[in-house]
Scaffold this motif. Sequence first.
Motif, PDB file in Angstrom:
ATOM      1  N   ILE A 297       3.405   9.493 -11.804  1.00 49.02           N
ATOM      2  CA  ILE A 297       4.439   8.329 -11.463  1.00 49.02           C
ATOM      3  C   ILE A 297       4.533   7.833 -10.349  1.00 49.02           C
ATOM      4  CG2 ILE A 297       7.659   8.301 -12.179  1.00 49.02           C
ATOM      5  CD1 ILE A 297       6.705  11.781 -13.346  1.00 49.02           C
ATOM      6  N   ILE A 298       4.368   6.883 -10.711  1.00 50.13           N
ATOM      7  CA  ILE A 298       5.452   5.535  -9.518  1.00 50.13           C
ATOM      8  C   ILE A 298       5.781   4.773  -9.751  1.00 50.13           C
ATOM      9  CG2 ILE A 298       3.948   4.425  -8.247  1.00 50.13           C
ATOM     10  CD1 ILE A 298       0.845   4.750  -9.069  1.00 50.13           C
TER      11      ILE A 298
ATOM     12  N   GLY B  96       7.522  -3.672  -3.500  1.00 46.78           N
ATOM     13  CA  GLY B  96       7.908  -1.915  -3.413  1.00 46.78           C
ATOM     14  C   GLY B  96       7.471  -1.443  -4.411  1.00 46.78           C
ATOM     15  N   ALA B  97       7.014   0.559  -3.610  1.00 48.17           N
ATOM     16  CA  ALA B  97       6.286   0.951  -4.527  1.00 48.17           C
ATOM     17  C   ALA B  97       6.673   2.299  -3.384  1.00 48.17           C
ATOM     18  CB  ALA B  97       5.408   0.777  -4.750  1.00 48.17           C
ATOM     19  N   VAL B  98       6.716   3.079  -4.500  1.00 47.26           N
ATOM     20  CA  VAL B  98       6.949   4.902  -4.251  1.00 47.26           C
ATOM     21  C   VAL B  98       6.433   5.461  -5.048  1.00 47.26           C
ATOM     22  CG1 VAL B  98       8.982   5.309  -5.323  1.00 47.26           C
ATOM     23  CG2 VAL B  98       9.002   5.833  -3.149  1.00 47.26           C
ATOM     24  N   VAL B  99       5.160   7.039  -4.525  1.00 43.93           N
ATOM     25  CA  VAL B  99       4.675   7.274  -5.803  1.00 43.93           C
ATOM     26  C   VAL B  99       5.688   8.742  -5.378  1.00 43.93           C
ATOM     27  CG1 VAL B  99       2.946   8.932  -5.906  1.00 43.93           C
ATOM     28  CG2 VAL B  99       2.274   6.926  -4.959  1.00 43.93           C
TER      29      VAL B  99
ATOM     30  N   ILE C 161       0.830  -0.999   0.112  1.00 37.16           N
ATOM     31  CA  ILE C 161       0.327   0.562   0.384  1.00 37.16           C
ATOM     32  C   ILE C 161       0.522   1.561   0.355  1.00 37.16           C
ATOM     33  CG2 ILE C 161      -1.664   1.253   1.070  1.00 37.16           C
ATOM     34  CD1 ILE C 161      -3.018  -1.546   2.797  1.00 37.16           C
ATOM     35  N   THR C 162       0.472   2.512  -0.247  1.00 36.79           N
ATOM     36  CA  THR C 162       1.026   3.644  -1.265  1.00 36.79           C
ATOM     37  C   THR C 162       0.193   4.415  -1.200  1.00 36.79           C
ATOM     38  OG1 THR C 162       3.835   4.984  -1.804  1.00 36.79           O
ATOM     39  CG2 THR C 162       2.169   3.419  -3.452  1.00 36.79           C
ATOM     40  N   GLY C 163       0.329   5.802  -1.582  1.00 33.07           N
ATOM     41  CA  GLY C 163      -0.208   6.902  -2.016  1.00 33.07           C
ATOM     42  C   GLY C 163       0.379   7.973  -1.752  1.00 33.07           C
ATOM     43  N   SER C 164      -0.576   8.930  -2.097  1.00 35.42           N
ATOM     44  CA  SER C 164       0.527  10.144  -2.248  1.00 35.42           C
ATOM     45  C   SER C 164      -0.491  11.548  -1.507  1.00 35.42           C
ATOM     46  CB  SER C 164      -0.245  10.486  -3.917  1.00 35.42           C
ATOM     47  OG  SER C 164      -0.785  11.307  -4.106  1.00 35.42           O
TER      48      SER C 164
END
Lengths: 175, 429
Positions: free
Chosen positions: B212-213, B204-207, B166-169
């Motif tokens: 752009i992710i 892994g994920a980063v916004v 889970i990630t987000g902006s």
Amino acid sequence: MRRTRMRFALALAASLVAAVGMTSREHAAEAQTWLLSTSFSDFGGCVDCWICDPGHGAADHGDPLSQYAEGHGLHSCSGWTSCFEHGVCGGEFASAERLNALRGRLDDMRKAILARDAETLRGVLDPTGNPRIVWVQERAAIQVIGCGERVLIHLPISSSINLGELRSTESLQHP
Amino acid sequence: MATRHAENLDTTGDGAAHCLTQVCAAALKAFAVVPSLAERIMLPERLVRSTSSSVCGQWLFGVAIGVTGLVLSSPAAAALQAHHQLNGPTCVPCRIDVAREAVLGDDAAGIVGQQFTIHRDAHGRYLVSHLENADEIVVFDSRGRFLRTVGRRGRGPGEFRGINWITGSDSAVFVFDGLNQTITQYTSAFELRGVSALPGQVTGAVVLSNHIIVLNANIMTRDRAGYALHVLDDRGNIVKSLDGSAEGFRTDFAYMTMRRLARAGAKSFWSAPVSAYRFAEYDVAGGVRRDFERNVDWFKPYVSRGIVADPKVPPQPMLKDIHVDRDGLLWVIVNVADPAWHKAVVPDPIGPTGYGWNGNWNQFFDTIVEVIDPASAQVIASRRLDQCLWRFAGPNIAASYKPPDGAEIVPRLELWRLALFQPSTHKRR
């Protein structure tokens, strides 16, 4: 076009820097050493899950830090239980005999790459097997492809191997 | 750092190779080249593989011989060699303060578990999912009070089976489901925005921006396999894959493509492997801006299939997460073997080695937290903690798992606020 030129210029500069210390052949051989030096004799654990469908992790007692387990959903299948035992393989794979045969084949492949033995490599390729072992020209690599078209192993091949003998086994455009 | 890139549809390389071939064909007439010397040029993968472009490589080497001295002394070459060894800790009076921020988890709807993913959203809420209940998101407020759940089991929109990240902006939440192989996007009010397909396991994920992710994921397709990082557009399409290892990729080496990510800017990010103490700043076009390495006795690079439960073998260190604070300092958490790690290894007849873990990672691992100033390549401060910090949950907040014990009947996630104390005389200008 400008970006392409820029990229090329950077690649050229990087190449020149690297060329000072090592040939491309030496580099490729060194880069692959650690990966290829490890036998596939233990290749297993989750392998039947991977070959079947990595979305069907089944067991309850897997390695909690395996790549499928560290917070990645229900994939902890690296214990003794397996996808096969849980019946999610659809009979496509996972008998012990077939797994051992696969391990042997992968080790042959590994040794052939290390020895730059194109003839043996050609014999290892198995485009119709399960999993399939194919040469993918666009990636200049041998790939082992499980069901669901999932790539289990991707091994770039050193340019020192005679690629001409391996061409056209598989193509990204014409799977 | 050996990296390779794959453009979407993988056509750029073909175009460049064709163009170069045309140029080289003419140029070869003017240059006498010793073929074996061409091998000393390390051209991009696709060019090296092409017979025609190997001819091109020969010509390029002829040209290269003449300009090598110039290039090696140029600023461009210096930039390409922007590799830094980290020194320190350099600030003796600096220290890392750790304070418990909140505790998540209850015995009702807000139950949590180990092997979790956690994200602190723009409202300060904590969004959690974990292995044993990976079909919903459990939402807590900033103090740790349960608020609600989002999602349910299934394969449709807003439904999940195996949430793994889970990630987000500021305005969106992104949920990655490895079983459904989807990316689900919500507004910050948890209104469903859309679902797109993703054929891989996200680790892994980063916004970087709303458009752009960057993902760390095993995309097990023939054109993406072996690349650790993938850049997505706002519709969930992979527009670029990068960090492809020259060694290749084997699924039995779990850590090969696992990376820890942190946002560096709108178009750049930090990436770190888990089995070595090093990290690099990438731009989304695939370039490495700078990379860092730390040479310490307690974290030597290694190759591994994963952690094994064996009472005779201590666990290897593991780089668990990275985070950039508002001052641009990079925080690193590394798990290292607890002095009494073997107490966490218990007989387990169904385990591959005959052993398993007792579920208490705090007994198996300690954590070393370090703060790094990338501008000066200095480790400012370092501190060892008895807890096993799992990952950053939000800005300067790290999470650990606390299993049930005599005092607690349910598992908890403990959130720790990490702060750097820097005397004013040691602060950066």
